[in-house]
Design a protein around this motif. Structure first.
Motif, PDB file in Angstrom:
ATOM      1  N   PRO A 243       6.799  -7.474  19.294  1.00 37.75           N
ATOM      2  CA  PRO A 243       5.409  -7.853  19.006  1.00 37.75           C
ATOM      3  C   PRO A 243       5.390  -8.892  17.885  1.00 37.75           C
ATOM      4  CG  PRO A 243       5.930  -5.781  17.940  1.00 37.75           C
ATOM      5  CD  PRO A 243       7.128  -6.121  18.779  1.00 37.75           C
ATOM      6  N   ASP A 244       4.349  -9.719  17.845  1.00 33.90           N
ATOM      7  CA  ASP A 244       4.218 -10.657  16.719  1.00 33.90           C
ATOM      8  C   ASP A 244       3.015 -10.286  15.839  1.00 33.90           C
ATOM      9  OD1 ASP A 244       2.190 -11.404  18.406  1.00 33.90           O
ATOM     10  OD2 ASP A 244       2.854 -13.473  18.658  1.00 33.90           O
ATOM     11  N   GLY A 245       2.333  -9.201  16.194  1.00 34.29           N
ATOM     12  CA  GLY A 245       1.241  -8.685  15.384  1.00 34.29           C
ATOM     13  C   GLY A 245       1.129  -7.186  15.584  1.00 34.29           C
ATOM     14  N   ILE A 246       0.798  -6.449  14.532  1.00 33.92           N
ATOM     15  CA  ILE A 246       0.608  -4.998  14.640  1.00 33.92           C
ATOM     16  C   ILE A 246      -0.640  -4.605  13.863  1.00 33.92           C
ATOM     17  CG2 ILE A 246       1.487  -2.716  13.995  1.00 33.92           C
ATOM     18  CD1 ILE A 246       4.290  -3.680  14.495  1.00 33.92           C
ATOM     19  N   PHE A 247      -1.490  -3.813  14.510  1.00 32.70           N
ATOM     20  CA  PHE A 247      -2.632  -3.198  13.843  1.00 32.70           C
ATOM     21  C   PHE A 247      -2.339  -1.712  13.748  1.00 32.70           C
ATOM     22  CE2 PHE A 247      -7.209  -1.579  14.381  1.00 32.70           C
ATOM     23  CZ  PHE A 247      -7.400  -1.528  13.006  1.00 32.70           C
ATOM     24  N   ALA A 248      -2.159  -1.219  12.520  1.00 34.44           N
ATOM     25  CA  ALA A 248      -1.841   0.195  12.289  1.00 34.44           C
ATOM     26  C   ALA A 248      -3.095   0.906  11.795  1.00 34.44           C
ATOM     27  CB  ALA A 248      -0.717   0.319  11.259  1.00 34.44           C
ATOM     28  N   LEU A 249      -3.413   2.057  12.385  1.00 34.36           N
ATOM     29  CA  LEU A 249      -4.722   2.682  12.169  1.00 34.36           C
ATOM     30  C   LEU A 249      -4.832   3.577  10.944  1.00 34.36           C
ATOM     31  CD1 LEU A 249      -5.894   3.524  15.789  1.00 34.36           C
ATOM     32  CD2 LEU A 249      -5.837   1.354  14.563  1.00 34.36           C
ATOM     33  N   ASN A 250      -3.710   3.815  10.244  1.00 33.19           N
ATOM     34  CA  ASN A 250      -3.789   4.540   8.978  1.00 33.19           C
ATOM     35  C   ASN A 250      -2.680   4.047   8.053  1.00 33.19           C
ATOM     36  OD1 ASN A 250      -2.354   5.944  11.107  1.00 33.19           O
ATOM     37  ND2 ASN A 250      -1.956   7.586   9.658  1.00 33.19           N
ATOM     38  N   GLU A 251      -2.849   4.302   6.763  1.00 35.84           N
ATOM     39  CA  GLU A 251      -1.984   3.667   5.769  1.00 35.84           C
ATOM     40  C   GLU A 251      -0.529   4.100   5.865  1.00 35.84           C
ATOM     41  OE1 GLU A 251      -2.215   2.393   1.134  1.00 35.84           O
ATOM     42  OE2 GLU A 251      -2.876   4.423   1.604  1.00 35.84           O
ATOM     43  N   HIS A 252      -0.285   5.395   6.000  1.00 34.96           N
ATOM     44  CA  HIS A 252       1.094   5.868   6.063  1.00 34.96           C
ATOM     45  C   HIS A 252       1.845   5.209   7.214  1.00 34.96           C
ATOM     46  CE1 HIS A 252       4.550   8.512   5.814  1.00 34.96           C
ATOM     47  NE2 HIS A 252       4.413   8.753   7.105  1.00 34.96           N
TER      48      HIS A 252
END
Length: 342
Positions: A243-252
């Motif tokens: 992937p060249d972008g990641i959206f992570a839904l929580n901080e940890h």
């Protein structure tokens, strides 16, 4: 030995409100002599023991709020608590704080333990297990018994109470759109909070942003889990898909993802841009620093305490007259070194 009944149980068995039972046992002139005698006799029969602290307080209030957090070690919930505490103390209220540890059973136990006259109302975020099983009866019973509740962050729309949330859907949409605008073509989504109200809304925003930009979602770039079990190996498999972008839904999750990406040789943000959610110390102290959606946690806590105290001190005789509020706190995308610049 007879088991001791609670105020709530007496009210339920007699078919009256907890307020009526409390007033009757305190010889309030608002309650008729016949009703008082009936309630007192029944209370004695059921071995009821009144809360001696609450009984002697002015205005029949304890000026104490029960706060139930899913996880006190989570920086977001700790910051929300600081906002609750600051505003509550300013208004002359004390706090009794418990943690559910994401357990439905423990959440029930905490509510039952405190909802006996010890507190005037609750501020809480639902445990993961509560949302997963959609089991809300214990909360409905507390509300029905006359104890006000304010939910924050993780909520249930069907509960009749005040709520404080952030614009999770819009946040997910705008974070994904920013990755698209900066040139990312293969954008992954990573979460360990699937089936929570906030996780579902953030994910919905991600998919809507892809659709609006005529991008197809790639199943190899979607990691939506309910817990962190075997998380590292799953992330490594996802990173193998380049992937060249990641959206992570929580901080940890966002911090763990960045660490694994750096370990695998990704250059951030040249090869991979990452945006996380929440804005704790981990995000700012990472190298490179992590871009995040800031939820303004102390403001959420302050607003939740404000709504609850307003509800506690409001004199409304009929539930039909109550208008419940849902306050939406706007988030902010804080662009740091983990994303390319526009």
């Amino acid at each position: 030995m007879k088991s001791k009944a609670t105020l709530k149980e007496l009210a339920k068995e007699l078919g009256v409100s907890t307020s009526t039972v409390s007033k009757a046992l305190s010889d309030s002139p608002e309650i008729s002599e016949v009703t008082k005698r009936k309630i007192k006799e029944f209370a004695q029969l059921r071995n009821y023991k009144p809360n001696s602290v609450a009984k002697n307080l002015k205005n029949k209030r304890t000026h104490t709020i029960g706060v139930i957090l899913p996880n006190i070690l989570n920086p977001f919930f700790a910051k929300v608590f600081s906002g609750i505490e600051k505003y509550a103390n300013k208004r002359g209220y004390n706090l009794i704080t418990c943690t559910s540890n994401e357990s439905l059973t423990k959440e029930k136990q905490m509510l039952e333990m405190l909802d006996n006259g010890a507190i005037d109302g609750f501020v809480l975020a639902l445990a993961k297990e509560t949302q997963k099983e959609n089991n809300l009866e214990h909360l409905k019973q507390v509300i029905k018994g006359g104890t006000p509740i304010v939910l924050f962050d993780r909520i249930a729309n069907e509960l009749k109470c005040d709520k404080v949330i952030v614009d999770d859907y819009e946040s997910g949409f705008h974070a994904t759109q920013y990755l698209i605008d900066t040139g990312c073509k293969r954008i992954a989504i990573v979460s360990t909070i699937e089936n929570s109200s906030v996780g579902d809304l953030r994910a919905k925003g991600y998919f809507e942003a892809l659709a609006k930009n005529q991008r197809d979602s790639d199943s190899d770039l979607i990691l939506l889990a309910q817990e962190e079990k075997e998380f590292d190996s799953k992330i490594e498999a996802l990173l193998d898909e380049k992937p060249d972008g990641i959206f992570a839904l929580n901080e940890h999750v966002s911090v763990a993802t960045m660490k694994l990406a750096l370990k695998k040789g990704f250059r951030i943000p040249d090869d991979l841009s990452i945006i996380g959610f929440a804005d704790g110390l981990w995000s700012r102290r990472m190298t490179p620093s992590l871009s995040t959606v800031s939820q303004h946690a102390p403001e959420i806590g302050q607003k939740a305490a404000e709504l609850l105290i307003e509800r506690i001190e409001q004199e409304i005789d009929s539930e039909e007259l109550i208008v419940y509020k849902t306050e939406i706190i706007k988030t902010e995308l804080r662009k740091r070194d983990s994303v390319r610049k526009l």
